[in-house]
Design an enzyme around this catalytic site. Sequence first.
Site, PDB file in Angstrom:
ATOM      1  CG  ASP A   1     -10.011   2.147  -1.912  1.00  0.00           C
ATOM      2  OD1 ASP A   1      -9.434   3.120  -1.417  1.00  0.00           O
ATOM      3  OD2 ASP A   1     -11.180   1.827  -1.613  1.00  0.00           O
TER       4      ASP A   1
ATOM      5  CD  GLU B   1      -7.152   2.414   1.581  1.00  0.00           C
ATOM      6  OE1 GLU B   1      -7.610   3.355   2.250  1.00  0.00           O
ATOM      7  OE2 GLU B   1      -7.812   1.399   1.309  1.00  0.00           O
TER       8      GLU B   1
END
Length: 489
Positions: A198, A239
């Site tokens: 992330d 991501e």
Amino acid sequence: MTLKNQVQLITYPDSLGGDLKTLKEVMYSHFTGVFKGGVHILPPFPSSGDRGFAPLTYLEIDPTFGTWDDIREIGEEFDILVDLMVNHISQKSEYFQDFLKSGRNSKYADLFLTLDKLWKDGTPVQEDINKMFLRRPLPYSAFQIQETGTEERVWTTFGKTDPSEQIDLDVRSELTKQILTSFFQNFKKHKVKIVRLDAVGYVIKKLGTSCFFVEPEIYDFLDWVKELARSLEIELLPEVHSHYSIQYKLAEHGCWIYDFILPYRILDTMINQSSEALCDYLKNRPAKQFTMLDCHDGIPVKPDLDDLIVTTEAKKLVDTCLDRGSNLSLILSDEHKGTDGFDVHQIRGTYYSILNSDDDSYLAARAIQFFAPGIPQVYYVGLLAGENDYERVQKTGDGREINRHNYTLEEIEQSLQKEVVQRLLKLIQFRNDYEAFNGVFEVMNSSNEEVRLRWDNNGKYCELFIELMTKRTTIQYIDENNDLIEYIV
């Protein structure tokens, strides 16, 4: 490891019944054979904010959700994907709390980006900050050191508070690499198969750049973490919300990527009843992707679709979504807005509500997603054809909560009775089990008012046909007896 080319679920640990133990029971009792691809459990770790995305540690599970035993038990049946917020950690973590106490004398001091690591005298230069892709007005926070009474300013890319709850990690530091390694080793121990990196695009800070996806330095970090993951038989999913060319560079670098373009393309197709842009896109995209329509944030617009959309047309689509109850996440930096001021970062709302709660439109959208090459993910609210939760937005003040409803067991049972949900479950099972999806994909010739997609594999094939005016979705396929079957979705 080899990822399964089957449908995955995305859910918070407490969103389907209240905790991990109940999540396991719900998946076993209601969704056996449905999520053969696995389950993405949004952060179940102790966290001080951002609904799990300000983690204190990855070595523990928040006791309100359960234990690592619960994760491991889910992992016996389903491949588990978890997030690693590789860019930052909570200011409430033991690491940063020790830094707050002892400052530069802390054993964890080198984990963090004090401003002197960027500017020699530690004084930020506004000219440099102006070039950065900002997620908050200032990319740093000031803290008082307890033992010395002095002030330390450290980098904080994210956060709604000042000082921020999310403290950036210095990924160049050997200490940071040691701690990240310990997190990965713990994931391996507890049967985690996939780790989503992330906010990985923000890990490199370099003056004179946007401090986002800084090349070539970002590849050095990715190569290091890929080697670590490979040694532990863990797959990675970076991501990165950025210009689509960045995603394609990641694909060229051998990474799995997210198809952040597809949700908008499908929405545009269904609302404007024209397939031209969608079909052109499906002919030219990388295949090694995770696909989605909805997630815990919103439908990506800028910067993911920069240079792919005409902003005047995008404004019309956004206005339709707003008319149907959506809210927006906006770009902060003037430099990263459109030349005409277009500033929509994400459209927030349930995909079902954005399609006007029209069952046939929604199932057509899912069918396109499932036929697009890649591993499909279905967000739990989308699974249950959930509608916009305005009450949660009002209660929390966070626009993203419109698509983050927590379902009780009773609400799950009620949702499963809906015809649209039963039709979706049948479609998911077809996508999981039909062997042609491991073959060759083709975008077939069609008019702009239609979508025609096809998969072929050793004599077995399936074709998707959608009439955009009527929203009628049909799949033709060859069954195990070599008969041609027509399946009305």
